[in-house]
Write a protein that holds these residues in place. Structure first.
Motif, PDB file in Angstrom:
ATOM      1  N   THR A 320       0.896  -1.302  -0.007  1.00 31.25           N
ATOM      2  CA  THR A 320      -0.084  -0.004   0.066  1.00 31.25           C
ATOM      3  C   THR A 320       0.874   1.427  -0.084  1.00 31.25           C
ATOM      4  N   VAL A 321       1.961   1.076   0.861  1.00 29.52           N
ATOM      5  CA  VAL A 321       2.908   2.314   0.925  1.00 29.52           C
ATOM      6  C   VAL A 321       3.668   2.536  -0.533  1.00 29.52           C
ATOM      7  N   ARG A 323       2.350   1.744  -3.253  1.00 23.62           N
ATOM      8  CA  ARG A 323       1.445   2.099  -4.502  1.00 23.62           C
ATOM      9  C   ARG A 323       1.261   3.425  -4.288  1.00 23.62           C
ATOM     10  N   THR A 324       0.965   3.836  -3.174  1.00 26.56           N
ATOM     11  CA  THR A 324       0.571   5.398  -2.796  1.00 26.56           C
ATOM     12  C   THR A 324       1.675   6.276  -2.810  1.00 26.56           C
ATOM     13  N   VAL A 325       2.914   6.451  -2.044  1.00 29.10           N
ATOM     14  CA  VAL A 325       4.017   7.221  -1.789  1.00 29.10           C
ATOM     15  C   VAL A 325       5.254   6.634  -2.543  1.00 29.10           C
TER      16      VAL A 325
END
Ligand SMILES: Cc1cc2nc3c(=O)[nH]c(=O)nc-3n(C[C@H](O)[C@H](O)[C@H](O)COP(=O)(O)OP(=O)(O)OC[C@H]3O[C@@H](n4cnc5c(N)ncnc54)[C@H](O)[C@@H]3O)c2cc1C
Length: 341
Positions: A320-321, A323-325
């Motif tokens: 998740t990290v 993919r986002t930042v």
């Protein structure tokens, strides 16, 4: 110091780079290399744009572009092949020049150009230092020069990662640096051109498994095919070295002898070559050299450790990290390295 007598211990990337950088300043050096046939592990190496820039400074820009294969994109996938990060390489390196993948043997051949007469097959022992005005320890992670100059320095620290490297056939003609991230396992395939890829597989573990190949059974193609066909595999333990001081008396450390990390940023060759260039600028002011280089080596160490810590996050959180930042973090880790050394 007029016409200093210079000894470089180790004819790896750092030592050969230093010999060329010093020669450009009119200083000749003796090189001791213990291995009569150093092949650099017989695999490949990724040279990000700052490494290629350093090679260009040393006069090998055309040679490395001809021998290497340009990489245009970085792609991180999860262990099922779903995208996490996908970036043009120029977004990372700000257009300072190409990044290339190259066979290790080709890099060494290029760096040995014009130095054959200066390289002696000899294992350094401390008595060898006596006749020299300057001793450059470029003898890698297990540096004998470091042990001699800094007897109290901590030994290399295993970071708890094991790596397997090989060159594989049957890889598409892409210009791609691509990793698949599993739970404590990473697989990297790097196009080398000519239908070949340099492959790097690693595992977070203290001791090697009986067989590393099944570790990647749950990865997608082409990983399983590349692993199944792997031959001439080079296995190694990743160790970290970092010193707050890299010079004492007439001796100085460069390359992995001074700083060696997990290769997740692929900055080993770049740091080694930049060390060589900056050292030649500063000789005989070794403290000046150290002041200029240590902050950069520390930055890479800290970023490398951060990336290693991210490996230990639960995969769902990590992905998740990423993919986002992820793209922002990825670029930020390299940004200070865009500046000339
Ligand atoms: C698994 C793995 C993957 C990596 N991938 C990359 C990558 O993709 N990109 C990248 O930039 N970096 C990568 N690195 C790091 C990179 O390989 C090193 O940073 C780089 O090789 C350092 O060069 P060096 O000349 O300092 O040391 P070395 O390459 O280790 O050279 C040291 C030389 O000194 C010689 N020597 C040692 N002791 C003595 C002695 N007593 N007397 C005489 N000679 C001696 C050795 O034989 C050797 O030739 C990777 C490292 C590992 C472990």
């Amino acid at each position: 110091m007029t016409d200093p007598r210079v000894l470089i211990v180790g004819a790896g990337i750092a030592g050969l780079g230093a010999a060329h950088a010093l020669r450009a300043k009119g200083i000749r050096a003796d090189l001791f290399e213990r291995n009569p046939r150093p092949d650099g592990g017989g695999t490949g190496i990724y040279l990000p744009a700052n490494a290629v820039r350093a090679l260009t400074t040393l006069g090998f820009g055309d040679a490395i572009r001809a021998a290497g294969h340009e990489i245009h994109r970085v792609r991180l996938l999860d262990h099922r092949g779903r995208p996490l990060i996908d970036l043009p390489i120029d977004d990372v390196w700000g257009g300072i020049g190409p990044s290339v993948a190259v066979r290790h043997a080709d890099l060494r051949r290029i760096l040995r150009t014009g130095l054959a007469a200066d390289v002696l097959v000899k294992t350094f022992v401390s008595d060898d230092a006596a006749p020299y005005d300057l001793v450059i320890g470029a003898d890698g992670v297990r540096s004998a020069v470091r042990e001699w100059v800094f007897p109290d320095a901590a030994p290399p620290r295993p970071v708890g990662e094991l790596a397997w490297r090989f060159i594989a056939d049957g890889y598409p003609e892409e210009h791609l640096w691509c990793t698949w991230q599993g739970n404590g396992r990473t697989f990297l395939a790097l196009s080398l051109g000519g239908g070949q890829a340099y492959c790097y597989a690693d595992l977070t573990a203290a001791s090697p498994p009986a067989d590393w190949r099944p570790l990647f059974d749950d990865f997608p193609e082409p990983v399983r095919r590349l692993v199944a066909g792997a031959t001439d595999v080079h296995e190694g333990t990743i160790e970290e070295v970092f010193l707050d001081s890299v010079t004492r008396g007439k001796s100085v450390l460069i390359g992995d002898a001074a700083h060696a990390y997990s290769p997740n940023m692929a900055q080993g060759a770049a740091l080694a070559l930049e060390d060589a260039i900056v050292l030649a600028d500063h000789v005989p002011d070794l403290e000046g050299y150290a002041r200029r280089r240590i902050p950069r080596a520390r930055w890479v160490r800290d970023q490398t450790r951060r990336r290693d810590r991210a490996r230990h996050l639960p995969p769902l959180v990590r992905d998740t990290v990423l993919r986002t930042v992820g793209p922002r973090l990825f670029k930020a880790a390299f940004r200070p390295l865009l500046d000339p050394p």
